[in-house]
Scaffold this active site. Structure first.
Site, short mmCIF file in Angstrom:
data_model
loop_
_atom_site.label_atom_id
_atom_site.label_comp_id
_atom_site.label_asym_id
_atom_site.label_seq_id
_atom_site.Cartn_x
_atom_site.Cartn_y
_atom_site.Cartn_z
N ASN A 159 -16.64 -12.84 2.88
CA ASN A 159 -15.83 -11.72 2.21
C ASN A 159 -16.48 -11.03 2.12
O ASN A 159 -17.50 -10.53 2.03
CB ASN A 159 -15.09 -11.45 0.77
CG ASN A 159 -14.01 -10.59 0.13
OD1 ASN A 159 -13.06 -10.32 1.19
ND2 ASN A 159 -14.63 -10.16 -1.12
N THR A 182 -15.70 -18.41 -3.69
CA THR A 182 -15.78 -19.17 -4.40
C THR A 182 -13.87 -19.17 -5.53
O THR A 182 -14.09 -18.33 -5.55
CB THR A 182 -16.81 -19.22 -5.76
OG1 THR A 182 -16.90 -18.05 -6.75
CG2 THR A 182 -18.39 -19.46 -5.03
N GLU A 191 -14.19 -17.77 -8.38
CA GLU A 191 -14.40 -16.21 -8.78
C GLU A 191 -14.50 -15.30 -7.79
O GLU A 191 -14.58 -15.26 -7.70
CB GLU A 191 -15.16 -16.24 -10.10
CG GLU A 191 -15.49 -15.30 -10.57
CD GLU A 191 -16.78 -15.38 -11.22
OE1 GLU A 191 -16.76 -13.68 -12.28
OE2 GLU A 191 -17.68 -16.08 -11.58
N GLU A 220 -20.38 -1.01 6.21
CA GLU A 220 -19.30 -2.03 5.70
C GLU A 220 -19.44 -2.39 7.86
O GLU A 220 -19.79 -3.90 7.67
CB GLU A 220 -17.76 -2.39 5.88
CG GLU A 220 -18.44 -2.50 4.36
CD GLU A 220 -16.69 -2.18 3.69
OE1 GLU A 220 -16.53 -2.57 2.73
OE2 GLU A 220 -16.01 -1.62 3.98
N GLY A 223 -8.27 -2.72 9.64
CA GLY A 223 -8.28 -3.77 10.09
C GLY A 223 -10.00 -3.07 11.14
O GLY A 223 -9.98 -3.27 11.96
N ILE A 225 -5.15 -12.48 -3.80
CA ILE A 225 -6.79 -13.88 -4.38
C ILE A 225 -5.87 -14.38 -3.99
O ILE A 225 -4.72 -15.49 -3.93
CB ILE A 225 -5.52 -12.87 -5.72
CG1 ILE A 225 -6.15 -12.17 -6.68
CG2 ILE A 225 -6.61 -14.17 -6.73
CD1 ILE A 225 -5.96 -11.61 -7.58
N LEU A 226 -6.45 -15.44 -3.44
CA LEU A 226 -6.66 -16.69 -3.30
C LEU A 226 -7.23 -17.39 -3.98
O LEU A 226 -7.41 -17.70 -5.61
CB LEU A 226 -7.74 -16.85 -2.13
CG LEU A 226 -8.19 -15.92 -1.17
CD1 LEU A 226 -9.16 -16.05 0.27
CD2 LEU A 226 -7.05 -16.63 0.18
N SER A 283 -21.44 -5.47 -0.28
CA SER A 283 -21.72 -6.61 -0.56
C SER A 283 -21.03 -7.29 0.67
O SER A 283 -20.09 -7.41 0.23
CB SER A 283 -21.28 -7.24 -1.42
OG SER A 283 -22.11 -5.96 -2.43
N ASN A 339 -13.38 -2.97 10.04
CA ASN A 339 -14.24 -4.07 10.00
C ASN A 339 -14.01 -5.21 10.83
O ASN A 339 -14.49 -5.85 12.07
CB ASN A 339 -13.87 -4.85 8.10
CG ASN A 339 -15.02 -4.07 7.49
OD1 ASN A 339 -16.62 -4.49 7.98
ND2 ASN A 339 -14.17 -3.65 6.61
N ARG A 364 1.83 -18.79 -4.83
CA ARG A 364 0.77 -18.90 -4.55
C ARG A 364 -0.34 -19.97 -3.69
O ARG A 364 -0.59 -19.80 -2.92
CB ARG A 364 -0.66 -18.13 -5.39
CG ARG A 364 -0.76 -16.40 -5.76
CD ARG A 364 -1.23 -16.17 -6.20
NE ARG A 364 -1.88 -15.25 -7.29
CZ ARG A 364 -2.03 -14.42 -6.44
NH1 ARG A 364 -2.46 -13.72 -5.72
NH2 ARG A 364 -1.98 -13.22 -7.47
C1 GAR Z 1 -12.88 -2.27 3.24
O1 GAR Z 1 -13.80 -1.95 2.53
C2 GAR Z 1 -13.58 -3.49 2.51
O2 GAR Z 1 -14.62 -4.01 1.61
C3 GAR Z 1 -12.31 -3.68 1.45
O3 GAR Z 1 -11.33 -2.98 2.01
C4 GAR Z 1 -11.80 -2.26 3.03
C5 GAR Z 1 -10.80 -2.54 4.07
O4 GAR Z 1 -11.34 -1.95 5.84
N1 GAR Z 1 -11.83 -5.01 0.31
C6 GAR Z 1 -11.47 -5.13 -0.48
O5 GAR Z 1 -11.80 -4.29 -0.91
C7 GAR Z 1 -11.54 -6.88 -0.51
N2 GAR Z 1 -11.19 -6.59 -2.49
P1 GAR Z 1 -10.40 -2.51 7.16
O6 GAR Z 1 -9.21 -2.04 6.60
O7 GAR Z 1 -10.48 -0.51 7.77
O8 GAR Z 1 -11.65 -2.79 6.86
#
Ligand code: GAR
Length: 215
Positions: free
Chosen positions: A112, A146, A148, A179, A12, A97-98, A141, A14, A70
């Site tokens: 995302n 979507t 995909e 990020e 967490g 995956i959603l 990014s 981010n 799911r």
């Molecule tokens: C981040 O680097 C994010 O980009 C990645 O998981 C990490 C989470 O870190 N997400 C993915 O790989 C999505 N498929 P955090 O829990 O410290 O925010």
């Protein structure tokens, strides 16, 4: 104010960057006009949950293991998330995956963050794969989701140079820093209405985006 629900599975960091930018961290001065109103985790042991609790944000844990498919899990998530009446649903290290039904339900208000310069390196182990590919640049990014996987329209990217001596760990650390800058910025753009999703087009300040914004 603009209501964000954040979905997490792990550390967490981010989520913390978003909380801080919303004035819900240690410093209560707001930088962006949004609030995190709920955090949902699919793992009860996610450190992200204690970050939310410390910020006084409501949390829910919904384990995918309690569902046989799911569809059932995603339907239960929709019920919990919609109880918070979000303007946007923010995936922040959410590692499930959603289903297309979930994605359709939040069309245009589901974003995302992915640790690569999409469309390169969709999926997992992105830092090692960037090294293995000999990429001279790597980064992260933010994109609209979507059906995909990691394939929706990219809103913004942060690019960084890959150094000769980089390991997957050193790259991951720099990408994480990036990020934490990028994601709050994009949430701010959404909250202010500068950034909009319209079917088939992303609009920034009313103009169609033809390339990802950079941070
Ligand atoms: C981040 O680097 C994010 O980009 C990645 O998981 C990490 C989470 O870190 N997400 C993915 O790989 C999505 N498929 P955090 O829990 O410290 O925010």
């Amino acid at each position: 104010s603009y209501r964000a629900v954040v979905l997490v599975s792990g550390t967490g960091s981010n989520l913390q960057a978003l909380l801080d930018a919303c004035g819900q961290g240690a410093d209560h001065s707001k930088r962006i006009g949004a609030s995190v109103v709920g955090v949902l985790s699919n793992r009860a042991d996610a450190l992200a949950l204690s970050r939310a609790a410390r910020a006084g944000v409501a949390t829910e844990v919904l384990s995918h293991r309690d569902f046989s498919d799911r569809e059932g899990f995603d339907a239960a998530m929709i019920e919990r998330i919609d109880a918070w009446a979000p303007d946007v649903v923010v995936l922040a290290g959410f590692m499930r995956i959603l289903t297309p039904a979930f994605v359709a339900h939040y069309q245009g208000r589901l974003i995302n963050i992915h640790p690569s310069l999409l469309p390169k390196h969709k999926g997992l182990n992105t830092h090692q794969r960037a090294l293995d590919a000999g990429d001279s640049e790597h980064g992260c990014s933010v994109h609209f989701v979507t059906p995909e996987l990691d394939g929706g329209p990219v809103i913004a990217q942060h690019r960084l140079s890959v150094h000769q001596q980089d390991s997957a760990e050193s790259l991951a650390a720099r990408v994480h820093q990036a990020e934490h800058q990028l994601y709050p910025r994009v949430l701010g753009w959404l909250a202010s209405g500068r950034l909009q999703w319209q079917p088939e087009a992303l609009l920034f300040d009313g103009r169609a985006l033809t390339a990802a914004l950079s941070s």
